[in-house]
Enzyme design. Structure first.
Site, PDB file in Angstrom:
ATOM      1  N   HIS A  42       3.622  -4.461   4.134  1.00  0.00           N
ATOM      2  CA  HIS A  42       2.678  -3.791   4.202  1.00  0.00           C
ATOM      3  C   HIS A  42       2.316  -2.811   2.747  1.00  0.00           C
ATOM      4  O   HIS A  42       1.742  -3.192   2.323  1.00  0.00           O
ATOM      5  CB  HIS A  42       1.919  -2.571   5.224  1.00  0.00           C
ATOM      6  CG  HIS A  42       1.121  -3.134   6.743  1.00  0.00           C
ATOM      7  ND1 HIS A  42      -0.068  -3.803   7.109  1.00  0.00           N
ATOM      8  CD2 HIS A  42       2.123  -3.003   7.900  1.00  0.00           C
ATOM      9  CE1 HIS A  42       0.557  -4.448   8.471  1.00  0.00           C
ATOM     10  NE2 HIS A  42       0.958  -3.713   8.910  1.00  0.00           N
TER      11      HIS A  42
HETATM   12  O1  RIB Z   1      -0.867   0.130   8.809  1.00  0.00           O
HETATM   13  C1  RIB Z   1      -0.044   0.131   7.961  1.00  0.00           C
HETATM   14  C2  RIB Z   1       1.074   0.902   7.708  1.00  0.00           C
HETATM   15  O2  RIB Z   1       1.361   2.307   8.793  1.00  0.00           O
HETATM   16  C3  RIB Z   1       2.030   0.672   7.100  1.00  0.00           C
HETATM   17  O3  RIB Z   1       1.829   1.997   5.823  1.00  0.00           O
HETATM   18  C4  RIB Z   1       3.478   1.077   8.192  1.00  0.00           C
HETATM   19  O4  RIB Z   1       4.693   2.138   7.333  1.00  0.00           O
HETATM   20  C5  RIB Z   1       2.530   2.629   8.958  1.00  0.00           C
HETATM   21  O5  RIB Z   1       2.405   3.621   8.154  1.00  0.00           O
END
Ligand code: RIB
Ligand code: CA
Length: 342
Positions: free
Chosen positions: A269
Site C-alpha cells: 500500500h
Molecule cells: O490500509 C492500509 C494502510 O494501513 C497501510 O498504510 C498500512 O501500513 C496500514 O497502516
C-alpha cells in the site's frame, strides 16, 4: 536533477518500511524528516521500527520525530475496539482478528515481525515531537515541501490546526488512505482513515492539494514471488531484509484477508504514495473529484465518500484519486531502490 524535498509521516508497518526504502534508495527525494504515528502498532513500536529501518539501510542522517499514541478524538484502543466490532457486525461469520486488535493481525506483535534487526541501533528519536518537527522543516525550508503520509493522519491534522500560517509551504500531500469503491465492499474501512477520521476530515478539507492512493490502486499493483526473488538476487543487506519482511507480510495479510484469494501476490500500500512523487508518470489513471470523510464513531468511521460521477457539482474537487499505476515499473522502482541501499 534537483531532489524533491519531502517529509514522510508513517506507522511502520511492513509497507511503510517499503515506502522508506523506496524514498531513500531512489535518490530522487530529499527526505528532510521522518515522523511517526500510532496505527499498525503502538507509537513506541512504530517509532522504533522507523529507526531500525533507516539505520539498517544506511540513512542515519534522516531525523525521526516521534508522534503520539492516540488519534485526535477517541483513543487508539477505543478505535481498535470499534474496528473489531465493525468487522463482527459487517461479517458476523468472520473469525476475530488473529492477534490483538491493533494492526498486529497483519504486521505482528512488534508492528514489523519477520526480520530481526541488530539490537545495537545507535539511532534515537529527535528531541522534537512529530508536529513540531514538521513545523520546523516547513518554517526553515526555502522551497515548498511534499508531505507523504502512509499512516493515520493525526500528525497532519494537528499541523493544519496548530500552524495554519505554514500551510502555504506545503506543495502537496501524497497519502495512502481511503477507497473510492463503495466502502462496504470490504470487511472494514481503509485502516488509515478509520483510525483517525477527524484528522482525515481536517486534511481533506484543508485546501492543500491531495493525491489519494487508496485500496482502488493499492490492491491493483501487487507484488509476487518474482519480486521477492529479485530482491534476494540483489545480494545486499537491504534486499534480503525487504524480501524477509515482504514474505512475512504476504502470508499474514493473505491469511487475515483470505477471502481476497490473492495467491502469491499482496499489496504494498504505502510505497504507492512514494512512487507517484518520485515519478508521476508511473500513475496511469487518476481522477479529480470531491471526497468527503465520514466521522462520528460509527462502523463507517473514516469512510472516504468519493463523488466519482461528479454528482455534487457545487462541491470542490479537492482530491486527485489514483485508480491505477504501471505495476511492472512500480515493482522495478522498489527493487532498484533496495539495490541502492546498504
Ligand atoms: O490500509 C492500509 C494502510 O494501513 C497501510 O498504510 C498500512 O501500513 C496500514 O497502516
Ligand atoms: Ca502505514
Amino acid at each position: 536533477m534537483k531532489k524533491i524535498p519531502v517529509i514522510i509521516d508513517c506507522d511502520p508497518g511492513h509497507d511503510d518500511m517499503m515506502a522508506l526504502v523506496l524514498a531513500y534508495g531512489s535518490g530522487k527525494l530529499d527526505i528532510r524528516a521522518v515522523t511517526t504515528v500510532a496505527g499498525n502498532n503502538t507509537i513506541a513500536n512504530t517509532t522504533q521500527n522507523a529507526l531500525n529501518v533507516l539505520h539498517y539501510i544506511g540513512a542515519d542522517g534522516i531525523p525521526v520525530a516521534m508522534g503520539y499514541q492516540d488519534p485526535m478524538v477517541r483513543s487508539h484502543k477505543e478505535q481498535m475496539e470499534l474496528l473489531a466490532a465493525s468487522r463482527k457486525k459487517m461479517r458476523p461469520q468472520a473469525a476475530a482478528p488473529a492477534t490483538g486488535i491493533t494492526g498486529a493481525a497483519v504486521h505482528g506483535k512488534t508492528g514489523m515481525d519477520g526480520f530481526d534487526f541488530p539490537e545495537s541501533n545507535p539511532k534515537t528519536p529527535a528531541d522534537l515531537r512529530s508536529v513540531e518537527m514538521m513545523a520546523k522543516v516547513l518554517r526553515e525550508s526555502q522551497e515548498p515541501i511534499t508531505l507523504i503520509a502512509t499512516g493515520p493522519l493525526t500528525n497532519l491534522g494537528f499541523l493544519i490546526r496548530l500552524y495554519p500560517h505554514l500551510l502555504s509551504k506545503i506543495q502537496r500531500i501524497s497519502l495512502m488512505g481511503g477507497t473510492s469503491e463503495f466502502v462496504l465492499t470490504r470487511q472494514f474501512m481503509e485502516f488509515n482513515t478509520f483510525v483517525d477520521p477527524e484528522a482525515t476530515k481536517i486534511v481533506f478539507e484543508s485546501g492543500i492539494p491531495i493525491t489519494m492512493y487508496g485500496y482502488d490502486v493499492t490492491y491493483r499493483v501487487l507484488f509476487n514471488q518474482s519480486t521477492i526473488d529479485r530482491l534476494r538476487a540483489l545480494g545486499n543487506n537491504t534486499g534480503n531484509m525487504v524480501a524477509d519482511l515482504l514474505s512475512y507480510f504476504r502470508s499474514s495479510h493473505n491469511r487475515s484477508l483470505s477471502r481476497l484469494n490473492l495467491g502469491d501476490t499482496a499489496p504494498i500500500h504505502d510505497a504507492c504514495a512514494v512512487a507517484g512523487v518520485i515519478d508521476p508518470s508511473v500513475v496511469t489513471d487518476v481522477r479529480k473529484m470531491h471526497v468527503d470523510i465520514n466521522v462520528g464513531g460509527s462502523l463507517l468511521d473514516g469512510a472516504t465518500v468519493c463523488d466519482y460521477q461528479g454528482a455534487l457539482e457545487s462541491l470542490p474537487k479537492n482530491v486527485d484519486v489514483v485508480y491505477n499505476m504501471d505495476t511492472e515499473r512500480f515493482l522495478t522502482m522498489l527493487v532498484e531502490a533496495a539495490g541502492a541501499c546498504k
